[in-house]
Design an enzyme around this catalytic site. Structure first.
Site, short mmCIF file in Angstrom:
data_model
loop_
_atom_site.label_atom_id
_atom_site.label_comp_id
_atom_site.label_asym_id
_atom_site.label_seq_id
_atom_site.Cartn_x
_atom_site.Cartn_y
_atom_site.Cartn_z
N ASN A 97 -32.20 15.03 49.56
CA ASN A 97 -31.70 15.40 50.94
C ASN A 97 -32.68 16.48 51.45
OD1 ASN A 97 -30.52 15.65 53.40
ND2 ASN A 97 -28.55 15.97 52.49
N ARG A 112 -31.58 10.77 50.92
CA ARG A 112 -30.73 10.55 52.10
C ARG A 112 -31.62 10.65 53.40
NH1 ARG A 112 -27.81 15.07 55.48
NH2 ARG A 112 -26.49 13.62 56.65
N HIS A 153 -22.75 9.90 58.86
CA HIS A 153 -21.79 9.97 57.87
C HIS A 153 -21.57 8.84 57.06
CE1 HIS A 153 -20.24 14.13 59.84
NE2 HIS A 153 -21.33 14.28 58.71
N ARG A 196 -21.01 22.14 66.89
CA ARG A 196 -21.48 20.98 67.97
C ARG A 196 -20.13 20.57 68.61
NH1 ARG A 196 -23.57 16.67 63.59
NH2 ARG A 196 -23.99 18.39 62.22
N GLU A 253 -21.25 11.85 48.21
CA GLU A 253 -22.53 11.21 48.96
C GLU A 253 -23.51 10.83 47.85
OE1 GLU A 253 -21.58 14.10 52.25
OE2 GLU A 253 -22.62 12.61 53.41
#
Ligand code: ADP
Length: 407
Positions: free
Chosen positions: A9, A83, A171, A231, A376
């Site tokens: 990733n 990813r 996600h 965010r 993940e």
């Protein structure tokens, strides 16, 4: 899984990696960080759980990947799974070919912070390991099953048809893993209606019907939706013109403020984007921290209630991500805003759930509530293996067809 897969990733100055094999206890993983600087280093866990810390001054992505792979080469990984945050309208994981790499590049305007870093990593691993099959697993792919009424914005149609302006969701790897694992534990594998709340530094919610995403809180970019670490999540779109007219801010400044200076950090008056710090500060009477937590939980509950419209019925809810997995306090506060659907949280089971473990935390009288630690990396490895197996099967079929034709 019968093979081992290296999961990568790549971020702008970091690379997370994991060598995933059959047993989760055998996983080797780490993080190369501060890439490009004198402080570049790799921190992680080696075979047998031994801690690893390695200084790699001034290493770039390629050098760091080379070091990681040198250390892992004797484990003989059979494939690499990358990813990739934005896959545009790609609906599933794909073997990396020049065409797929072009499609990842084409989706860059939709994920300008993420896709360029992924492409750097892909480029480096392709050069370093040309013989290994490599697969891209997209955060957006799981949400490609959303119906049109969930993914369209109410804006002029040409923005969708000519400029791909629509809701994509992110996600996906986590929502897919958690809903699959959770529904399996609940005895209804991939059946029924489930809500998931992935709560980490980035946070999102998802509604899943019979194993497929039918709606999610993130949109065109990972900024839409619930409150996150830095965010803002949803704001009135007119905030842009208001700030431009009254403060003279341009779109880049506004974008930076909404992505990097808002969320828990902004609400807490720059105290922290970290939920643990905020909970501690709130306990000591910090009002900004208390407000940040209140807004986070209320907006999360509101999002889950809204997403429930995508489900014919609600069988239950799964919490995951650093906050969802570890904070009984946030789970309880969120559920207190959701009495309408018959949810009944068991305070005792919620408080007693051991950190990092799977467990059911409702009283057994309404829709189920579970905590499911996300995986993940495991999911990316599984999808990578699946894609590689399919390719091998297809190649075998093609070869035998060709052999028949020649004969
Ligand atoms: P990322 O999105 O970067 O993968 P994580 O899923 O690791 O992030 O989640 C990080 C968040 O989880 C941080 O806000 C951190 O404070 C929060 N967190 C971790 N443990 C706890 C805890 N025990 N209580 C509350 N929040 C926690």
């Amino acid at each position: 899984m019968s093979t081992s897969v290296l999961v990568i990733n790549c971020g702008s100055s970091s690379i997370k990696y994991a060598l995933v094999s059959e047993r989760r206890e055998d996983r080797i993983f780490g993080l190369a960080e501060n890439l490009g600087s004198a402080e570049a280093r790799i921190k992680g866990v080696s075979a047998g759980g031994a801690p690893l810390e390695l200084s790699i001054p001034h290493a770039d992505h390629e050098k760091a990947l080379e070091t990681i792979l040198e250390r892992l080469s004797h484990y003989n990984p059979q494939a690499i799974g990358h990813r990739v945050v934005h896959g545009g309208t790609l609906t599933k994981a794909e073997l990396l070919t020049p065409e797929i790499i072009e499609r990842i590049r084409a989706a860059t305007p939709l994920a300008p912070l993420h896709n360029p870093a992924h492409l750097v990593g892909i480029d480096a691993t392709m050069r370093l390991f040309p013989e290994l099959p490599q697969v891209a697993v997209f955060d957006t792919a799981f949400h490609q099953t959303m119906p049109a009424h969930a993914y369209h914005y109410a804006v002029p149609k040409f923005l969708y048809t000519e400029y791909n302006v629509r809701r994509y969701g992110f996600h996906g790897t986590s929502h897919a893993y958690v809903s699959e694992r959770g529904s399996e534990l609940a005895g209804s594998f991939k059946q029924g209606g489930w809500l998931t709340a992935h709560l980490g530094n980035g946070s999102s919610t998802c509604a899943i019907w019979n194993g497929q995403s039918v709606d999610t809180s993130m949109g065109l970019t990972p900024l839409e939706g619930i409150v996150m670490g830095t965010r803002s999540g949803d704001v009135d779109p007119s905030l842009h013109s208001y700030l431009a007219a009254n403060l003279g801010w341009d779109v880049y400044k506004i974008d930076k403020m909404l992505n990097k200076e808002s969320g828990l950090l902004g609400l807490s008056n720059n105290l922290s984007n970290d939920m643990r710090t905020l909970i501690e500060a709130s306990e000591q009477g910090n009002e900004d921290a208390t407000l940040a937590i209140e807004v986070f939980c209320y907006r999360l509950a509101k999002s889950l209630a809204a997403l429930s419209c995508g489900l014919p019925r609600i069988d239950g809810l799964f919490f995951t991500g650093g906050i969802g997995e570890n904070s009984a306090y946030i789970r309880e506060k969120t559920m207190s805003y959701l009495p309408h659907f018959g949810f009944n949280l068991s305070k005792e089971q919620n408080n007693n759930l051991k950190r990092g473990t799977e467990g059911r935390i409702d009283t057994g009288t309404g829709p189920q509530i579970w905590v499911i630690p996300t995986d993940e990396e495991g999911r990316i490895a599984k999808e990578t293996e699946h894609v590689v197996d399919n390719e091998v099967n297809q190649a075998t079929v093609k070869k035998s067809e060709a052999d028949v034709a020649v004969a």
